[in-house]
Design an enzyme around this catalytic site. Structure first.
Site, PDB file in Angstrom:
ATOM      1  N   TYR A  98      -3.111  -1.219 -35.388  1.00  0.00           N
ATOM      2  CA  TYR A  98      -2.093  -0.253 -35.808  1.00  0.00           C
ATOM      3  C   TYR A  98      -1.326   0.240 -34.595  1.00  0.00           C
ATOM      4  O   TYR A  98      -1.889   0.392 -33.503  1.00  0.00           O
ATOM      5  CB  TYR A  98      -2.738   0.974 -36.469  1.00  0.00           C
ATOM      6  N   TYR A 137      -9.657  -5.607 -39.242  1.00  0.00           N
ATOM      7  CA  TYR A 137      -9.967  -4.901 -37.988  1.00  0.00           C
ATOM      8  C   TYR A 137     -11.338  -4.237 -38.074  1.00  0.00           C
ATOM      9  O   TYR A 137     -11.802  -3.876 -39.159  1.00  0.00           O
ATOM     10  CB  TYR A 137      -8.871  -3.882 -37.642  1.00  0.00           C
ATOM     11  N   ARG A 147     -12.800  -4.060 -41.765  1.00  0.00           N
ATOM     12  CA  ARG A 147     -12.053  -3.824 -43.002  1.00  0.00           C
ATOM     13  C   ARG A 147     -11.403  -5.115 -43.481  1.00  0.00           C
ATOM     14  O   ARG A 147     -10.799  -5.837 -42.690  1.00  0.00           O
ATOM     15  CB  ARG A 147     -10.926  -2.808 -42.791  1.00  0.00           C
ATOM     16  N   HIS A 150      -5.622  -5.192 -45.603  1.00  0.00           N
ATOM     17  CA  HIS A 150      -5.127  -4.286 -46.644  1.00  0.00           C
ATOM     18  C   HIS A 150      -3.819  -3.651 -46.206  1.00  0.00           C
ATOM     19  O   HIS A 150      -3.524  -3.558 -45.011  1.00  0.00           O
ATOM     20  CB  HIS A 150      -6.148  -3.186 -46.943  1.00  0.00           C
ATOM     21  N   HIS A 152      -1.800   0.006 -46.868  1.00  0.00           N
ATOM     22  CA  HIS A 152      -1.877   1.351 -47.442  1.00  0.00           C
ATOM     23  C   HIS A 152      -0.597   1.632 -48.227  1.00  0.00           C
ATOM     24  O   HIS A 152       0.503   1.310 -47.757  1.00  0.00           O
ATOM     25  CB  HIS A 152      -2.022   2.397 -46.336  1.00  0.00           C
TER      26      HIS A 152
HETATM   27 FE   LIG Z   1      -6.184   0.734 -42.748  1.00  0.00          FE
END
Ligand SMILES: [Fe+2]
Length: 231
Positions: A98, A137, A147, A150, A152
């Site tokens: 991110y 990640y 995870r 995905h 959000h």
């Molecule tokens: Fe996330």
């Protein structure tokens, strides 16, 4: 739409460690019926820039990764289109990183990707984004915790009750069974509602793979489950 699905999420999930600290300790308070009719904020076209929905064209160059189209319809529990809904997304880049100060995952940032987009639904309730497929990640919840890929989603529908923050997943991800966030939606049928469908008709030849994901804003048994992370 009459399928009985338990869209409840497990807010005190022993396997999802941070829920022990940040999930409510007291019983949830059901929204009074009057809230369902309370109008939500209305967003006009002029609130958005023309390229807000295209995360691949907002920088000097193109982001690295697998280009994808993500589209679908925003519906109410009776299957009616919700037009003019604000749909916002945020996601990791193709390497699973991110653009955020707190993200310390040692994967590269992409100068051509900020991972945020938004759009309004059209008269058929349809939204659409062009982006790159996010990478998985690690997140430190437990040993070897990763995870699943995905995106959000945050939605503002037409009324106060049509507010949803959730996550969209990609079909066939091998990490589903190991992810306490995905698994905290207890009903397997409800978990399926969080997984997009690969669609060759949405796929654009020589350009991008296409995924279709419809979102149902509750209340109601077919409502898309919320994201337990945001509870
Ligand atoms: Fe996330």
């Amino acid at each position: 739409m009459d399928v009985a699905i338990d869209t409840e999420v497990d807010i005190h999930n022993a396997d999802y460690r941070s829920t022990r600290l940040r999930a409510p300790k007291r019983p949830l308070i059901p929204l009074p019926d009057a809230f369902r009719d309370l109008a939500g904020p209305v967003f006009g076209e002029d609130a958005l820039d023309q390229l807000d929905h295209d995360l691949t064209r907002r920088h000097e160059g193109e982001p690295l990764g697998e280009r994808i189209v993500v589209t679908g319809r925003v519906l109410d529990e009776d299957g009616r289109a919700i037009r003019g809904a604000l749909v916002e997304i945020w996601q990791a880049n193709a390497a699973g990183r991110y653009r955020h100060d707190v993200d310390r995952h040692p994967a590269p940032l992409d100068p051509n990707f900020d991972g945020a987009g938004r759009c309004l639904t059209d008269d058929e309730g349809r939204y659409g984004f062009v982006t790159v497929k996010p990478g998985a990640y690690p997140w430190g919840n437990h040993h070897n915790a990763w995870r699943p890929a995905h995106i959000h989603f945050s939605l503002f529908g037409r009324s106060f009750a049509q507010r949803l923050v959730t996550q969209m997943y990609f079909p066939g991800d091998p990490l589903f069974e190991f992810d306490p966030i995905f698994q905290s939606v207890r009903d397997p049928k409800a978990r399926e509602l969080l997984v997009a469908r690969f669609d060759l008709d949405v796929t654009e030849p020589e350009w991008a793979l296409g995924y279709e994901w419809d979102i149902v804003l509750g209340p109601g048994s077919a409502a898309t489950p919320l994201d337990p992370e945001r509870r």
